[in-house]
Scaffold this active site. Sequence first.
Site, mmCIF file in Angstrom:
data_model
loop_
_atom_site.group_PDB
_atom_site.id
_atom_site.type_symbol
_atom_site.label_atom_id
_atom_site.label_comp_id
_atom_site.label_asym_id
_atom_site.label_seq_id
_atom_site.Cartn_x
_atom_site.Cartn_y
_atom_site.Cartn_z
ATOM 1 N N CYS A 30 1.722 95.080 23.366
ATOM 2 C CA CYS A 30 1.128 95.369 24.672
ATOM 3 C C CYS A 30 0.439 96.724 24.681
ATOM 4 O O CYS A 30 -0.319 97.027 25.593
ATOM 5 C CB CYS A 30 2.213 95.373 25.726
ATOM 6 S SG CYS A 30 3.520 96.565 25.350
ATOM 7 N N GLU B 184 7.149 94.732 33.067
ATOM 8 C CA GLU B 184 6.454 95.342 31.921
ATOM 9 C C GLU B 184 5.405 94.334 31.495
ATOM 10 O O GLU B 184 5.728 93.325 30.865
ATOM 11 C CB GLU B 184 7.447 95.619 30.800
ATOM 12 C CG GLU B 184 8.442 96.706 31.094
ATOM 13 C CD GLU B 184 7.817 98.097 31.051
ATOM 14 O OE1 GLU B 184 8.517 99.058 31.328
ATOM 15 O OE2 GLU B 184 6.629 98.203 30.698
HETATM 16 N N1 LIG Z 1 4.532 95.943 28.991
HETATM 17 C C1 LIG Z 1 5.321 95.635 27.992
HETATM 18 O O1 LIG Z 1 6.297 96.334 27.667
HETATM 19 C C2 LIG Z 1 5.045 94.393 27.205
HETATM 20 C C3 LIG Z 1 5.764 94.202 26.029
HETATM 21 C C4 LIG Z 1 5.505 93.034 25.269
HETATM 22 C C5 LIG Z 1 4.551 92.120 25.695
HETATM 23 N N2 LIG Z 1 3.892 92.339 26.848
HETATM 24 C C6 LIG Z 1 2.865 91.409 27.285
HETATM 25 O O2 LIG Z 1 3.322 90.047 27.098
HETATM 26 C C7 LIG Z 1 2.197 89.226 26.769
HETATM 27 C C8 LIG Z 1 2.479 88.492 25.465
HETATM 28 O O3 LIG Z 1 3.719 87.831 25.514
HETATM 29 P P1 LIG Z 1 3.789 86.315 25.945
HETATM 30 O O4 LIG Z 1 2.614 85.555 25.452
HETATM 31 O O5 LIG Z 1 5.152 85.813 25.611
HETATM 32 O O6 LIG Z 1 3.673 86.454 27.549
HETATM 33 P P2 LIG Z 1 3.980 85.346 28.644
HETATM 34 O O7 LIG Z 1 3.853 86.038 29.929
HETATM 35 O O8 LIG Z 1 3.216 84.110 28.388
HETATM 36 O O9 LIG Z 1 5.534 84.975 28.413
HETATM 37 C C9 LIG Z 1 6.518 85.968 28.544
HETATM 38 C C10 LIG Z 1 7.859 85.263 28.800
HETATM 39 O O10 LIG Z 1 7.788 84.607 30.063
HETATM 40 C C11 LIG Z 1 8.102 83.232 29.916
HETATM 41 N N3 LIG Z 1 7.352 82.515 30.953
HETATM 42 C C12 LIG Z 1 6.099 82.019 30.887
HETATM 43 N N4 LIG Z 1 5.752 81.452 32.064
HETATM 44 C C13 LIG Z 1 6.828 81.580 32.890
HETATM 45 C C14 LIG Z 1 7.118 81.194 34.247
HETATM 46 N N5 LIG Z 1 6.220 80.538 35.003
HETATM 47 N N6 LIG Z 1 8.330 81.506 34.763
HETATM 48 C C15 LIG Z 1 9.262 82.163 34.013
HETATM 49 N N7 LIG Z 1 9.046 82.552 32.741
HETATM 50 C C16 LIG Z 1 7.840 82.260 32.192
HETATM 51 C C17 LIG Z 1 7.701 82.910 28.495
HETATM 52 O O11 LIG Z 1 8.360 81.759 28.029
HETATM 53 C C18 LIG Z 1 8.159 84.170 27.781
HETATM 54 O O12 LIG Z 1 9.529 84.106 27.522
HETATM 55 C C19 LIG Z 1 1.018 90.142 26.635
HETATM 56 O O13 LIG Z 1 0.261 90.166 27.831
HETATM 57 C C20 LIG Z 1 1.651 91.515 26.410
HETATM 58 O O14 LIG Z 1 0.818 92.567 26.815
HETATM 59 C C21 LIG Z 1 4.103 93.472 27.615
HETATM 60 O O1 LIG Z 2 4.586 95.029 22.949
HETATM 61 C C1 LIG Z 2 5.129 95.804 23.664
HETATM 62 C C2 LIG Z 2 6.158 96.780 23.198
HETATM 63 O O2 LIG Z 2 6.709 97.383 24.351
HETATM 64 C C3 LIG Z 2 5.538 97.735 22.253
HETATM 65 S S1 LIG Z 2 6.521 99.101 21.851
HETATM 66 O O3 LIG Z 2 7.073 98.848 20.520
HETATM 67 O O4 LIG Z 2 7.624 99.206 22.849
HETATM 68 O O5 LIG Z 2 5.654 100.262 21.891
#
Ligand SMILES: NC(=O)c1ccc[n+]([C@@H]2O[C@H](COP(=O)([O-])OP(=O)(O)OC[C@H]3O[C@@H](n4cnc5c(N)ncnc54)[C@H](O)[C@@H]3O)[C@@H](O)[C@H]2O)c1
Ligand SMILES: O=C[C@H](O)CS(=O)(=O)O
Length: 493
Positions: A299, A265
């Site tokens: 996201c 995700e």
């Molecule tokens: N698609 C979805 O459902 C969804 C939901 C929430 C957030 N996001 C995305 O997440 C991002 C924001 O969250 P973020 O800043 O925490 O993202 P991130 O990818 O920097 O970190 C996500 C998780 O991965 C861990 N991580 C980072 N580098 C890693 C590695 N090399 N190996 C293993 N784990 C690692 C982080 O510590 C954190 O726990 C945005 O791009 C957002 O769009 C997507």
């Molecule tokens: O940031 C990502 C989450 O999946 C948003 S939502 O609350 O699930 O729509």
Amino acid sequence: MLDQTETNLPSLLDDPSLLQTKAYVNGEWITGADGEFEVTNPARGDVIARVANLSRAQVAGAIDGAYLAQKAWAAKTAKERSQILRKWFDLIMANQKDLGTILTAEMGKPLTEAMGEIAYGASFIEFYAEEAKRIYGETIPGHAPDKRIMVMKQPIGVAASITPWNFPNAMITRKCAPALAAGCSFVGRPASETPLSALAICVLAERAGIPAGVLNMVPSASSSEVGKEFCSNPKVRKLTFTGSTGVGRILLAQAADQVMKCSMELGGNAPFIVFDDADLDAAVQGAIMCKFRNNGQTCVCANRIYVQAGVYDEFAAKLKEAVSKMKVGDGLEEGTDLGPLITSKAIRKVQEHLADAKEKGAEIILGGAEQLQGPGNFLRPTIVTGATREMQFATDETFGPLAPLFKFEDVDEVIELANDTIFGLASYFYAKDLSRVYKVAEALEYGIVGVNTGIISTEVAPFGGVKQSGLGREGSHHGIEDYLEMKYVCLSV
Ligand SMILES: NC(=O)c1ccc[n+]([C@@H]2O[C@H](COP(=O)([O-])OP(=O)(O)OC[C@H]3O[C@@H](n4cnc5c(N)ncnc54)[C@H](O)[C@@H]3O)[C@@H](O)[C@H]2O)c1
Ligand SMILES: O=C[C@H](O)CS(=O)(=O)O
């Protein structure tokens, strides 16, 4: 002016025992071999907890325990698993305010939003408590007179999870609920910014009767080491990740050696399109909900707002008026609409996107990216007009309170603009004409399309992206499939 006093989190809770700082491994609360790491309140900058920092060896130990516990958990009847998950749901909802307070203290979102997240996260446990009883196999007419074909579905085994800080409760339950319902065991590594919410629901899982080793939470300061253990340990058969596309790519590459089943995700860059036949007041409210929920740190937030030329100025004026009334402040304070951003790095990204846009001709009609005075990571909500595809926010996820308004002339132009991205998670549009609604919904290259709504989050629908926004779906009856293996049995009779 924000209250300068420190956050005394235990004093804010009805049940301070929910504030756990040790890791939950094999039914035990353990300290970290690598000491502790600090958790800060992004609204005040003060340290609210010091949490166990697990070593890679300790994470491997959690995987060993999950591997052993999984067999007995899968051997329970679906109804037994269902009843335990239902009890967990009931306990979470009974402690919604405390869990929301912990979430706001470590992540910053307003308490009303945090309590909403607790209910949203719990809804996945409620939903999959029922789905546990509906994992059906099938029989298929044999290909020869003496052959009988049976298809059965079985739990994949140990599921490992890595989740982000922006929904520190729901992103975990959206994974562990289907995993446990399917009969898997689960090892979760929460974001180091927000581990307390993850540990708090483990306190309640223990009270609900989830057996030792079935659910494990392994906080750590180092994310990459945990990721490498998850991806290389042969006892792990499923990796489920929520986070940025960049980290998703790293994990997919690491998991390839084990040919591991992965759910991803990932990042988004949502277009929010307002056509000239839209209900403008509804579109403004939808844009506010979509852009400024969690202060733009989701996201599925609108990253690009496209408005058809004939209604552009009216929409911009209405949006400016509505957003100007939003209150920025500490999420624990009554009436706050917009809390702090998670870190100063997040502030800098918003400032970079705004500076880039101004340099390329955009005009600020509300706000600006100067950080507000005080210890917290506070920014005013900002709206710019004159946005173009040459600007950074047209391709990169801003993840903050910056709303760029793009003008377009016709439907073909805006579909091309909306689809011009490597991402494909969420998209939205406001229109009334039925033919237009159908054609635009079909033409948008996204896993999720919101029509005349800015909020699409629900446990009953399949949430996920196409292109580089991810693999697989979470939520709905589809969401449990990723935790199951399908077995074909050919019987000679
Ligand atoms: N698609 C979805 O459902 C969804 C939901 C929430 C957030 N996001 C995305 O997440 C991002 C924001 O969250 P973020 O800043 O925490 O993202 P991130 O990818 O920097 O970190 C996500 C998780 O991965 C861990 N991580 C980072 N580098 C890693 C590695 N090399 N190996 C293993 N784990 C690692 C982080 O510590 C954190 O726990 C945005 O791009 C957002 O769009 C997507
Ligand atoms: O940031 C990502 C989450 O999946 C948003 S939502 O609350 O699930 O729509």
